[in-house]
Scaffold this motif. Structure first.
Motif, PDB file in Angstrom:
ATOM      1  N   PHE A 107       0.828  -1.202   0.000  1.00  0.00           N
ATOM      2  CA  PHE A 107       0.000   0.000   0.000  1.00  0.00           C
ATOM      3  C   PHE A 107       0.866   1.259   0.000  1.00  0.00           C
ATOM      4  O   PHE A 107       0.716   2.128  -0.848  1.00  0.00           O
ATOM      5  CB  PHE A 107      -0.932   0.016   1.213  1.00  0.00           C
ATOM      6  CG  PHE A 107      -1.674   1.321   1.348  1.00  0.00           C
ATOM      7  CD1 PHE A 107      -2.822   1.549   0.608  1.00  0.00           C
ATOM      8  CD2 PHE A 107      -1.201   2.334   2.169  1.00  0.00           C
ATOM      9  CE1 PHE A 107      -3.484   2.760   0.693  1.00  0.00           C
ATOM     10  CE2 PHE A 107      -1.858   3.554   2.254  1.00  0.00           C
ATOM     11  CZ  PHE A 107      -3.005   3.760   1.515  1.00  0.00           C
ATOM     12  N   ARG A 123       2.748   1.684  -3.327  1.00  0.00           N
ATOM     13  CA  ARG A 123       1.892   2.076  -4.450  1.00  0.00           C
ATOM     14  C   ARG A 123       1.261   3.450  -4.229  1.00  0.00           C
ATOM     15  O   ARG A 123       0.893   4.133  -5.182  1.00  0.00           O
ATOM     16  CB  ARG A 123       0.826   1.012  -4.691  1.00  0.00           C
ATOM     17  CG  ARG A 123       1.407  -0.265  -5.268  1.00  0.00           C
ATOM     18  CD  ARG A 123       0.346  -1.283  -5.556  1.00  0.00           C
ATOM     19  NE  ARG A 123      -0.629  -0.818  -6.538  1.00  0.00           N
ATOM     20  CZ  ARG A 123      -1.750  -1.469  -6.825  1.00  0.00           C
ATOM     21  NH1 ARG A 123      -2.033  -2.578  -6.205  1.00  0.00           N
ATOM     22  NH2 ARG A 123      -2.581  -0.996  -7.727  1.00  0.00           N
ATOM     23  N   LYS A 156       2.579   6.649  -5.987  1.00  0.00           N
ATOM     24  CA  LYS A 156       2.166   7.022  -7.338  1.00  0.00           C
ATOM     25  C   LYS A 156       0.947   7.948  -7.309  1.00  0.00           C
ATOM     26  O   LYS A 156       0.643   8.619  -8.287  1.00  0.00           O
ATOM     27  CB  LYS A 156       1.819   5.742  -8.122  1.00  0.00           C
ATOM     28  CG  LYS A 156       2.598   5.573  -9.407  1.00  0.00           C
ATOM     29  CD  LYS A 156       2.063   4.384 -10.194  1.00  0.00           C
ATOM     30  CE  LYS A 156       0.892   4.779 -11.086  1.00  0.00           C
ATOM     31  NZ  LYS A 156       0.293   3.623 -11.780  1.00  0.00           N
ATOM     32  N   ASP A 157       0.269   7.923  -6.177  1.00  0.00           N
ATOM     33  CA  ASP A 157      -0.958   8.706  -6.050  1.00  0.00           C
ATOM     34  C   ASP A 157      -0.617  10.114  -5.566  1.00  0.00           C
ATOM     35  O   ASP A 157      -0.001  10.277  -4.518  1.00  0.00           O
ATOM     36  CB  ASP A 157      -1.870   8.004  -5.039  1.00  0.00           C
ATOM     37  CG  ASP A 157      -3.286   8.538  -5.072  1.00  0.00           C
ATOM     38  OD1 ASP A 157      -3.445   9.771  -5.039  1.00  0.00           O
ATOM     39  OD2 ASP A 157      -4.221   7.730  -5.134  1.00  0.00           O
ATOM     40  N   LYS A 158      -1.031  11.114  -6.355  1.00  0.00           N
ATOM     41  CA  LYS A 158      -0.682  12.492  -5.981  1.00  0.00           C
ATOM     42  C   LYS A 158      -1.409  12.954  -4.726  1.00  0.00           C
ATOM     43  O   LYS A 158      -1.001  13.894  -4.075  1.00  0.00           O
ATOM     44  CB  LYS A 158      -1.071  13.429  -7.131  1.00  0.00           C
ATOM     45  CG  LYS A 158      -0.119  13.381  -8.295  1.00  0.00           C
ATOM     46  CD  LYS A 158      -0.555  14.394  -9.334  1.00  0.00           C
ATOM     47  CE  LYS A 158       0.270  14.266 -10.600  1.00  0.00           C
ATOM     48  NZ  LYS A 158      -0.348  14.964 -11.715  1.00  0.00           N
ATOM     49  N   VAL A 159      -2.533  12.309  -4.439  1.00  0.00           N
ATOM     50  CA  VAL A 159      -3.388  12.810  -3.373  1.00  0.00           C
ATOM     51  C   VAL A 159      -3.020  12.245  -2.002  1.00  0.00           C
ATOM     52  O   VAL A 159      -2.991  12.968  -1.017  1.00  0.00           O
ATOM     53  CB  VAL A 159      -4.867  12.497  -3.706  1.00  0.00           C
ATOM     54  CG1 VAL A 159      -5.785  12.936  -2.586  1.00  0.00           C
ATOM     55  CG2 VAL A 159      -5.257  13.185  -5.003  1.00  0.00           C
ATOM     56  N   GLY A 172       0.304  13.748  -0.512  1.00  0.00           N
ATOM     57  CA  GLY A 172       0.344  15.200  -0.694  1.00  0.00           C
ATOM     58  C   GLY A 172      -0.642  15.959   0.174  1.00  0.00           C
ATOM     59  O   GLY A 172      -0.375  17.074   0.585  1.00  0.00           O
ATOM     60  N   TYR A 173      -1.789  15.348   0.438  1.00  0.00           N
ATOM     61  CA  TYR A 173      -2.825  16.082   1.161  1.00  0.00           C
ATOM     62  C   TYR A 173      -3.092  15.516   2.546  1.00  0.00           C
ATOM     63  O   TYR A 173      -4.059  15.867   3.192  1.00  0.00           O
ATOM     64  CB  TYR A 173      -4.120  16.100   0.346  1.00  0.00           C
ATOM     65  CG  TYR A 173      -4.000  16.929  -0.902  1.00  0.00           C
ATOM     66  CD1 TYR A 173      -4.378  18.273  -0.908  1.00  0.00           C
ATOM     67  CD2 TYR A 173      -3.487  16.391  -2.074  1.00  0.00           C
ATOM     68  CE1 TYR A 173      -4.249  19.044  -2.041  1.00  0.00           C
ATOM     69  CE2 TYR A 173      -3.357  17.155  -3.214  1.00  0.00           C
ATOM     70  CZ  TYR A 173      -3.741  18.489  -3.200  1.00  0.00           C
ATOM     71  OH  TYR A 173      -3.614  19.250  -4.325  1.00  0.00           O
ATOM     72  N   TYR A 199      -7.227   9.010   4.454  1.00  0.00           N
ATOM     73  CA  TYR A 199      -7.407   9.675   3.160  1.00  0.00           C
ATOM     74  C   TYR A 199      -8.680  10.514   3.149  1.00  0.00           C
ATOM     75  O   TYR A 199      -8.659  11.706   2.847  1.00  0.00           O
ATOM     76  CB  TYR A 199      -7.444   8.625   2.041  1.00  0.00           C
ATOM     77  CG  TYR A 199      -8.174   9.077   0.794  1.00  0.00           C
ATOM     78  CD1 TYR A 199      -7.599   9.978  -0.092  1.00  0.00           C
ATOM     79  CD2 TYR A 199      -9.462   8.614   0.520  1.00  0.00           C
ATOM     80  CE1 TYR A 199      -8.283  10.403  -1.224  1.00  0.00           C
ATOM     81  CE2 TYR A 199     -10.149   9.036  -0.609  1.00  0.00           C
ATOM     82  CZ  TYR A 199      -9.556   9.917  -1.468  1.00  0.00           C
ATOM     83  OH  TYR A 199     -10.235  10.348  -2.583  1.00  0.00           O
ATOM     84  N   THR A 200      -9.793   9.877   3.519  1.00  0.00           N
ATOM     85  CA  THR A 200     -11.074  10.575   3.463  1.00  0.00           C
ATOM     86  C   THR A 200     -11.115  11.745   4.445  1.00  0.00           C
ATOM     87  O   THR A 200     -11.614  12.821   4.119  1.00  0.00           O
ATOM     88  CB  THR A 200     -12.219   9.581   3.736  1.00  0.00           C
ATOM     89  OG1 THR A 200     -12.155   8.575   2.730  1.00  0.00           O
ATOM     90  CG2 THR A 200     -13.572  10.240   3.677  1.00  0.00           C
ATOM     91  N   GLU A 224      -9.101  14.605   3.007  1.00  0.00           N
ATOM     92  CA  GLU A 224      -9.807  15.244   1.908  1.00  0.00           C
ATOM     93  C   GLU A 224     -10.971  16.095   2.422  1.00  0.00           C
ATOM     94  O   GLU A 224     -11.129  17.237   2.037  1.00  0.00           O
ATOM     95  CB  GLU A 224     -10.339  14.186   0.931  1.00  0.00           C
ATOM     96  CG  GLU A 224      -9.274  13.567   0.068  1.00  0.00           C
ATOM     97  CD  GLU A 224      -8.871  14.479  -1.072  1.00  0.00           C
ATOM     98  OE1 GLU A 224      -7.807  15.107  -0.950  1.00  0.00           O
ATOM     99  OE2 GLU A 224      -9.598  14.550  -2.076  1.00  0.00           O
ATOM    100  N   VAL A 278      -8.990  19.703   2.692  1.00  0.00           N
ATOM    101  CA  VAL A 278      -9.251  20.238   1.356  1.00  0.00           C
ATOM    102  C   VAL A 278     -10.671  20.786   1.261  1.00  0.00           C
ATOM    103  O   VAL A 278     -10.888  21.901   0.808  1.00  0.00           O
ATOM    104  CB  VAL A 278      -9.018  19.154   0.275  1.00  0.00           C
ATOM    105  CG1 VAL A 278      -9.270  19.725  -1.107  1.00  0.00           C
ATOM    106  CG2 VAL A 278      -7.615  18.602   0.383  1.00  0.00           C
TER     107      VAL A 278
END
Lengths: 442, 218
Positions: free
Chosen positions: B30, B33, B36-39, B42-43, B204-205, B208, B212
């Protein structure tokens, strides 16, 4: 597909395009979107869903269709990506048609289900992957495709030409002079404080709304300008198709104009998706963590000029009013409190919908459903049953909707379900109820 | 070697090893990989992640849970039982002591018995729910029923072994251990993996929605 029963609807953008596809093309698109573009999120979201059904009742489509399980958010994933993974990518054209129908016309990407999922699985992200897959194959409602093509060629959604734009602003300026002394609408002025971008519809069909917005700008006395070139339309319909190439093209154009004119901020009128797209969805794709130039929504602007006393409300709205929280500016950007401040300044009798703010139901037209055009009007009217019940419960005769999509969507719902109410934008209400100082009167 | 000795000895080693290696492999995969995910990186916002964990772990902490009080109570009790009994049941700790000479605080037997029964009841209710509630039934696949049934069986055999009912102790306890080991092995490779993906997806959620979108994910 078991349990998936729908009335046939024909949309040439979907049906005809699918006819022209061959297996090779479909295979390549799946390869590109689900192997090259997606990240680890896709895999763990699909693997983690425990099928608990907590998301079902969060969805207005599910509730509006008498709890038909095939409308539950997790079912929509199961019927699309779940099906695709189970078939190891070997899908039939009929499958693709079902995917497109679900992704474009049965989900508004409102992300309410994400708030309800115990794991926080981003169901809207999964549905948007389906849209991306359909999008790269050119399979999408014809009306959305048309708008995207228009963006590609003219940077606006309605094939509006540059001279028509300048002409429109000039005649609005002329007309405004009957109300505001020496009204002047600057085009392409350098070093202004604010660059105002507008909605394509406002320039073409809804000029009274644009005129009201400009009136507010003039009365508040802010230093602003509009672009004198293509790129004045902030809408970004390619977001709906997840056509990232066009989406970033449009967003880049807006920031380029702003930096060329050396403005401090970009302001847009009352719209949802464009705000989200420019702020982070396509800004991210362009490699910016956040907007490179402050990008503000009309709600933030109205809040600012009202709290700074730049405009004053002369007389308040008397009728009972309620407020639609657009997902794209509230759930997606937390403007709920500012919105309420403005509405309370404006209205004597304000009543909330339940649930509201970040938990509000979508108007059932968002995420491109209104842009999918006449073939899919029935879908959004059906899906909006929950919304219209919510409005009826408030007993309000005025629905304030600070988003073009919500505005149009609720207007259609009110008409179809025969509710005694009307919908208004904030700009219309403010322009109607603000005080025009003596010095500005002709 | 008897059946009991096999499940108590080598199979226990195998299951713990598979579980830990699977877990490490999944997490490594995880985080690798995710680059590779910008989010994802980064956030990431720690503040909002912790806020989200808190509200989703407190009973009725989230809006979603408040909308479904009955389901919340049932699944909450089910998960509390699932976490506490394996770790703090006196009989389990005794086995650790016997093998490795380590021990820790244990739940009073009456509490662990009560929790076990509650877990079984809640598990059965959840299983029935899968059969009876329309939308959940529509979503469920055979694997969903099987995994839930496995959990219920582990607890049921455990309870029977403790009171040495129906079958000789060595058989029923051996069965309990075997099923427990199967469950442990399944964790990294089936939907049981939500145990650790919960923390990652929520992070992640929460980032976001919090950082964000300036909104709430709970």
């Amino acid at each position: 597909m078991e349990g998936f029963v729908r009335k046939p609807v024909s949309d040439i953008g979907i049906d005809k395009t699918i006819e022209r596809l061959d297996q090779q093309k479909i295979k390549r698109a799946i390869e590109r979107v689900l192997n090259e573009e997606v990240t680890v999120r896709f895999k763990i979201f699909l693997e983690t869903c425990m099928r608990c059904g907590m998301c079902s009742a969060s969805c207005h489509h599910y509730l509006s269709h008498d709890r038909d399980p095939s409308y539950a958010p997790a079912s929509k994933v199961k019927l699309t990506l779940g099906d695709l993974v189970a078939k190891k990518g070997k899908i039939e054209k009929a499958d693709l048609k079902r995917y497109a129908r679900i992704a474009f016309t049965e989900c508004n990407l409102c992300r309410r289900c994400t708030q309800f999922c115990p794991f926080g699985i981003d169901i809207a992200y999964l549905i948007s992957l389906v849209r991306r897959l359909c999008g790269v194959l050119g399979v999408a409602p014809q009306f959305i495709q048309d708008q995207v093509y228009s963006h590609m060629s003219s940077y606006n959604m309605l094939w509006f030409k540059q001279d028509e734009w300048i002409d429109t602003i000039q005649w609005i300026e002329n007309e405004l002079r009957y109300e505001i002394k020496n009204a002047r609408i600057p085009l392409g002025k350098k070093d202004a404080d604010i660059l105002l971008l507008i909605h394509g519809l406002e320039a073409k069909y809804m000029t009274p709304l644009l005129s009201n917005m400009l009136k507010i700008m003039l009365v508040s006395g802010v230093d602003f300008t509009l672009p004198d070139t293509d790129g004045w339309d902030y809408t970004n319909k390619s977001l709906y198709m997840h056509d990232f190439e066009t989406m970033t093209l449009v967003t880049k154009r807006h920031y380029e104009i702003a930096s060329k004119l050396r403005v401090k901020r970009i302001l847009i009128t009352e719209c949802g998706h464009a705000y989200r797209a420019a702020l982070y969805e396509s800004a991210r794709l362009l490699g910016w963590k956040e907007a490179p130039i402050p990008f503000i929504h009309a709600v933030e602007f109205f809040y600012e000029i009202l709290t700074q006393g730049k405009i004053k409300i002369a007389h308040k709205v008397k009728e009972k009013a309620t407020l639609q929280d657009p997902c794209n500016i509230v759930r997606y950007r937390g403007l709920g409190q500012k919105l309420r401040f403005i509405v309370r300044e404006l209205c004597e009798d304000f009543v909330e919908m339940t649930p509201n703010q970040e938990y509000n139901y979508c108007c059932s037209s968002g995420g491109g459903m209104v842009d999918a055009g006449p073939p899919w009007k029935g879908a959004r009217i059906e899906g909006g049953k929950v919304k219209i019940e919510q409005i009826k419960e408030t007993g309000a005769s005025l629905v304030i909707a600070p988003c073009h999509t919500c505005h149009k969507g609720i207007e259609d719902l009110i008409e179809h379900y025969k509710v005694e109410a009307h919908v208004k934008f904030l700009a219309d209400l403010i322009a109607e109820h603000m005080e025009i100082p003596e010095r500005l009167r002709p | 070697m008897t059946f009991f000795e096999i499940v108590r000895g080598p199979l226990a080693w195998v299951s713990f090893l598979v579980f830990f290696l699977g877990l490490v492999y999944n997490l490594y995969n995880f985080f690798k990989r995710a680059q590779k995910d910008k989010v994802l990186y980064g956030y990431f916002s720690l503040k909002h992640t912790l806020r989200s964990y808190l509200f989703w772990l407190l009973p009725f902490g989230s809006y979603s849970m408040r909308q479904r009080p009955l389901f919340t109570v049932i699944s909450y009790v089910f998960h509390v039982g699932l976490l506490l009994t394996p770790l703090f049941f006196l009989g389990h700790i005794e086995m650790w002591k016997e093998s490795w000479g380590i021990s820790w605080w244990a739940l009073p037997n009456i509490v662990s018995d009560f929790l076990t029964v509650l877990t079984i009841i809640c598990g059965v209710v959840l299983l029935l729910r899968r059969f009876l509630v329309k939308d959940v039934k529509y979503l469920s696949t055979p694997v969903d029923y099987a995994l839930l049934a496995l959990v219920i069986l582990v607890f049921l055999t455990g309870f029977l072994a403790r009171y040495q009912m129906f079958l000789p102790y060595q058989v029923i306890a051996g069965l309990h251990i075997l099923l427990g080991e199967v469950m442990l092995i399944f964790i990294p490779f089936t939907k049981f993996s939500h145990i650790f993906y919960f923390w990652l997806i929520r992070a992640y959620t929460a980032s976001e929605f919090g950082a964000v979108r300036r909104s709430k994910d709970y």
